[in-house]
Design a protein around this motif. Structure first.
Motif, short mmCIF file in Angstrom:
data_model
loop_
_atom_site.label_atom_id
_atom_site.label_comp_id
_atom_site.label_asym_id
_atom_site.label_seq_id
_atom_site.Cartn_x
_atom_site.Cartn_y
_atom_site.Cartn_z
N PRO A 89 -12.20 3.01 5.50
CA PRO A 89 -13.25 3.94 5.91
C PRO A 89 -12.74 5.32 6.32
CG PRO A 89 -13.67 1.76 6.82
CD PRO A 89 -12.33 1.69 6.17
N GLY A 90 -11.54 5.41 6.86
CA GLY A 90 -11.04 6.70 7.31
C GLY A 90 -10.10 7.40 6.35
N THR A 91 -9.98 6.92 5.11
CA THR A 91 -9.00 7.49 4.18
C THR A 91 -9.30 8.95 3.86
OG1 THR A 91 -8.59 5.32 3.18
CG2 THR A 91 -7.92 7.25 1.92
N ARG A 92 -10.56 9.26 3.61
CA ARG A 92 -10.90 10.65 3.27
C ARG A 92 -10.62 11.57 4.45
NH1 ARG A 92 -16.62 13.21 1.01
NH2 ARG A 92 -16.23 15.30 1.80
N ALA A 93 -10.94 11.15 5.66
CA ALA A 93 -10.69 11.99 6.84
C ALA A 93 -9.19 12.20 7.03
CB ALA A 93 -11.30 11.34 8.08
N ARG A 94 -8.41 11.18 6.74
CA ARG A 94 -6.95 11.33 6.85
C ARG A 94 -6.43 12.34 5.84
NH1 ARG A 94 -4.43 5.36 6.88
NH2 ARG A 94 -2.58 6.40 7.75
N LEU A 95 -7.04 12.34 4.64
CA LEU A 95 -6.63 13.33 3.64
C LEU A 95 -6.91 14.74 4.14
CD1 LEU A 95 -5.71 14.35 0.87
CD2 LEU A 95 -8.01 13.87 0.00
N ASP A 96 -8.10 14.97 4.68
CA ASP A 96 -8.43 16.30 5.17
C ASP A 96 -7.48 16.74 6.29
OD1 ASP A 96 -10.46 17.41 3.62
OD2 ASP A 96 -12.01 16.23 4.59
N CYS A 133 -1.35 13.63 -4.60
CA CYS A 133 -0.85 12.59 -5.50
C CYS A 133 -1.07 11.20 -4.92
CB CYS A 133 0.64 12.79 -5.76
SG CYS A 133 1.04 14.11 -6.91
N PHE A 134 -0.71 11.01 -3.65
CA PHE A 134 -0.67 9.65 -3.10
C PHE A 134 -1.95 9.23 -2.38
CE2 PHE A 134 4.01 10.90 -2.93
CZ PHE A 134 4.23 10.43 -4.21
N PHE A 135 -2.78 10.19 -1.96
CA PHE A 135 -4.13 9.81 -1.54
C PHE A 135 -4.96 9.49 -2.79
CE2 PHE A 135 -3.14 11.48 2.63
CZ PHE A 135 -3.96 10.73 3.48
N HIS A 136 -4.59 10.13 -3.91
CA HIS A 136 -5.20 9.84 -5.21
C HIS A 136 -6.73 9.83 -5.09
CE1 HIS A 136 -3.29 8.79 -9.02
NE2 HIS A 136 -4.36 8.11 -9.33
N PRO A 137 -7.32 10.96 -4.66
CA PRO A 137 -8.74 10.94 -4.28
C PRO A 137 -9.73 10.74 -5.41
CG PRO A 137 -7.87 13.17 -4.22
CD PRO A 137 -6.69 12.27 -4.42
N PHE A 138 -9.33 11.06 -6.65
CA PHE A 138 -10.28 11.01 -7.75
C PHE A 138 -9.96 9.86 -8.71
CE2 PHE A 138 -9.83 15.54 -6.53
CZ PHE A 138 -11.11 15.73 -6.01
N ASP A 139 -10.94 9.48 -9.47
CA ASP A 139 -10.73 8.42 -10.46
C ASP A 139 -9.88 8.91 -11.63
OD1 ASP A 139 -12.16 6.53 -9.03
OD2 ASP A 139 -14.08 7.06 -9.97
N ASP A 140 -9.82 10.22 -11.83
CA ASP A 140 -9.05 10.77 -12.94
C ASP A 140 -8.59 12.18 -12.58
OD1 ASP A 140 -7.87 10.93 -15.45
OD2 ASP A 140 -9.69 11.63 -16.45
N GLY A 141 -7.50 12.62 -13.20
CA GLY A 141 -7.06 14.00 -13.07
C GLY A 141 -6.36 14.34 -11.77
N ASP A 170 0.86 -1.18 0.00
CA ASP A 170 0.00 0.00 0.00
C ASP A 170 0.90 1.23 0.00
OD1 ASP A 170 -1.72 2.10 0.45
OD2 ASP A 170 -2.96 1.01 1.90
N HIS A 171 1.02 1.88 -1.15
CA HIS A 171 1.93 3.02 -1.27
C HIS A 171 1.39 4.26 -0.57
CE1 HIS A 171 3.70 0.44 -4.37
NE2 HIS A 171 4.81 1.09 -4.10
N LEU A 172 0.10 4.32 -0.30
CA LEU A 172 -0.42 5.43 0.51
C LEU A 172 0.12 5.32 1.93
CD1 LEU A 172 -2.12 7.84 1.25
CD2 LEU A 172 -4.13 6.32 1.37
N ARG A 217 0.26 1.34 -5.75
CA ARG A 217 -1.13 1.04 -5.39
C ARG A 217 -1.47 1.81 -4.12
NH1 ARG A 217 -3.06 -2.22 -1.44
NH2 ARG A 217 -5.18 -3.04 -1.67
N TYR A 218 -2.58 2.55 -4.15
CA TYR A 218 -3.00 3.35 -3.02
C TYR A 218 -4.27 2.73 -2.44
CZ TYR A 218 -0.16 6.35 -5.99
OH TYR A 218 0.85 6.83 -6.80
N GLY A 219 -4.19 2.29 -1.19
CA GLY A 219 -5.30 1.57 -0.57
C GLY A 219 -6.46 2.49 -0.21
#
Length: 440
Positions: free
Chosen positions: A338-345, A373-381, A230-232, A333-335
């Motif tokens: 459930p808490g991934t989005r909160a960790r990004l914020d 880059c590494f949270f890679h939140p979107f499917d594209d862009g 898990d590269h994240l 690969r970025y895993g």
């Protein structure tokens, strides 16, 4: 830090002709149909327009064919990337002419690169090696390595930097026969030992020694089973240990208004050459990001969403990804949890200045860029989202850049502890240059 468009980092899986169909007879038609073909720079084009156009063409070709095409401009000697096998293309300044001439050269260079890959595939298949029987095949492995070295010397002319591609070809050969890419690159580098030189073809003794060393280092255990790290998580570990204060701050001196809008200019030249709608969307997102920065808004995922809607041209803000994400041809690969989005914020919140734990502006901008880059939140862009985050962090403290060349078309590794400071220093370089130009 490596260029996203540099062919020297391609793996065999990415270029293997068996995996990537190609019709040479339709190459010219395909090239002519791409966005950059309709916007070839003229003699009075803006500064650096030729280089940005060539980057845009590489990007458009890769979008159509796959990343294997990136070698189309890997010319002999001191061209775009140094020491390549292509003769049809030299460099943007020397190869861009009229639109018709330029498109013809791109197509010819593309066909030449593909023919070279197919030639290499034929050589690889001529030595069908069994990694499980390495000890019984050392003479065959040695012979293959020797022949491949001479093939590359002949193809590149032994000019400037030829040994870079030579090492890559030897690594590709090992990868073809089930040695993992990272292991193969290490074995080849150790066998060559830095003994090849630019503008000098190797002698027979040196080639024989390199081939022998390579054959002797091979073992079946050099090809361990593939894993999926898990590269994240790896990025978050590195993020916490980076000595961010070690990168001296080019942001010292307060706000600066650049003499030219480097971000917008780059978008118009690079993205506009790929597709005008893409450029318009990114410019709209840039304007919104700067407006948010002017009013001192926080950097959050919702903020990224509002920009990304313009970047992607979607009717609604794009959601946070729901599954693991992959980048760099599947090598990272970025895993997801459930808490991934909160960790990004939580990470993005650290881009603001903190009096209790002050950190240089450019380090905070670099860290926010890599977080996206590494949270890679979107499917594209995601690369465009990361760039907007960087611009936003700088703009929130009144800082703009007159160039962004070191920031947009490069790739950073989630597990490389040196890359964060490299990116920070790159921002410093651009900012120092911006200050000098603005003061004239």
């Amino acid at each position: 830090m490596i260029s996203d468009l540099h062919p020297g980092y391609l793996t065999w899986d990415e270029v293997d002709p068996a995996r990537h169909p190609f019709d040479p007879s339709s190459a010219a038609q395909v090239v002519a149909s791409l966005g950059p073909a309709r916007r070839v720079p003229g003699p009075n084009a803006a500064r650096h327009a030729d280089d940005l156009w060539a980057d845009a063409m590489s990007y458009a070709l890769a979008e159509h064919y796959g990343r294997w095409v990136l070698g189309w401009r890997w010319s002999h000697d001191e061209g775009d990337f140094d020491g390549g096998p292509v003769g049809a293309w030299c460099c943007p300044r020397g190869s861009i002419g009229t639109p018709e001439e330029t498109i013809a050269r791109v197509a010819e260079a593309l066909r030449e690169w593909r023919a070279w890959l197919e030639s290499l595939a034929g050589w690889f298949e001529a030595y069908p090696l069994d990694p499980a029987s390495i000890d019984d095949q050392r003479i065959l492995w040695e012979r293959a390595a020797r022949n491949l070295i001479w093939q590359v010397v002949d193809r590149t002319g032994g000019g400037s930097g030829w040994y870079g591609h030579c090492g890559q070809v030897l690594s590709w050969f090992l990868q073809r026969w089930q040695v993992q890419a990272g292991v193969a690159e290490t074995l080849v580098a150790e066998a060559i030992g830095g003994r090849f030189r630019s503008w000098t073809g190797p002698d027979l003794v040196l080639v024989d020694d390199v081939a022998e060393r390579l054959a002797q280092t091979l073992h079946w255990d050099t090809a361990p089973p593939r894993s999926e790290p898990d590269h994240l998580e790896r990025w978050l570990e590195i993020r916490a240990s980076v000595p961010w204060h070690d990168a001296s701050d080019g942001g010292e001196g307060g706000p600066v208004t650049p003499s030219r809008d480097g971000a917008a200019d780059d978008i118009r030249l690079f993205d506009g050459a790929i597709d005008l709608a893409r450029a318009d969307g990114l410019l709209a997102a840039l304007e919104l990001a700067r407006a948010d920065a002017t009013r001192g808004a926080d950097l959050t995922f919702e903020r990224l969403q509002s920009w990304q809607q313009h970047v992607l041209g979607t009717p609604q803000p794009p959601p946070f990804r729901r599954s693991p994400a992959f980048a760099k041809g599947g090598r990272e690969r970025y895993g997801i949890a459930p808490g991934t989005r909160a960790r990004l914020d939580a990470c993005l919140a650290e881009s603001a200045y903190d009096r209790e734990r002050p950190l240089f502006l450019t380090a905070r901008a670099a860290r926010a860029y890599l977080d996206v880059c590494f949270f890679h939140p979107f499917d594209d862009g995601n690369a465009r989202a990361a760039f907007l985050a960087l611009v936003f962090v700088l703009a929130r403290e009144g800082v703009g850049l007159d160039r962004v060349g070191l920031l947009r078309r490069v790739s950073f590794q989630a597990d490389d502890p040196e890359d964060p400071l490299t990116l920070t220093r790159s921002i410093n370089v651009h900012l120092a240059s911006t200050r000098r130009e603005a003061s004239r």
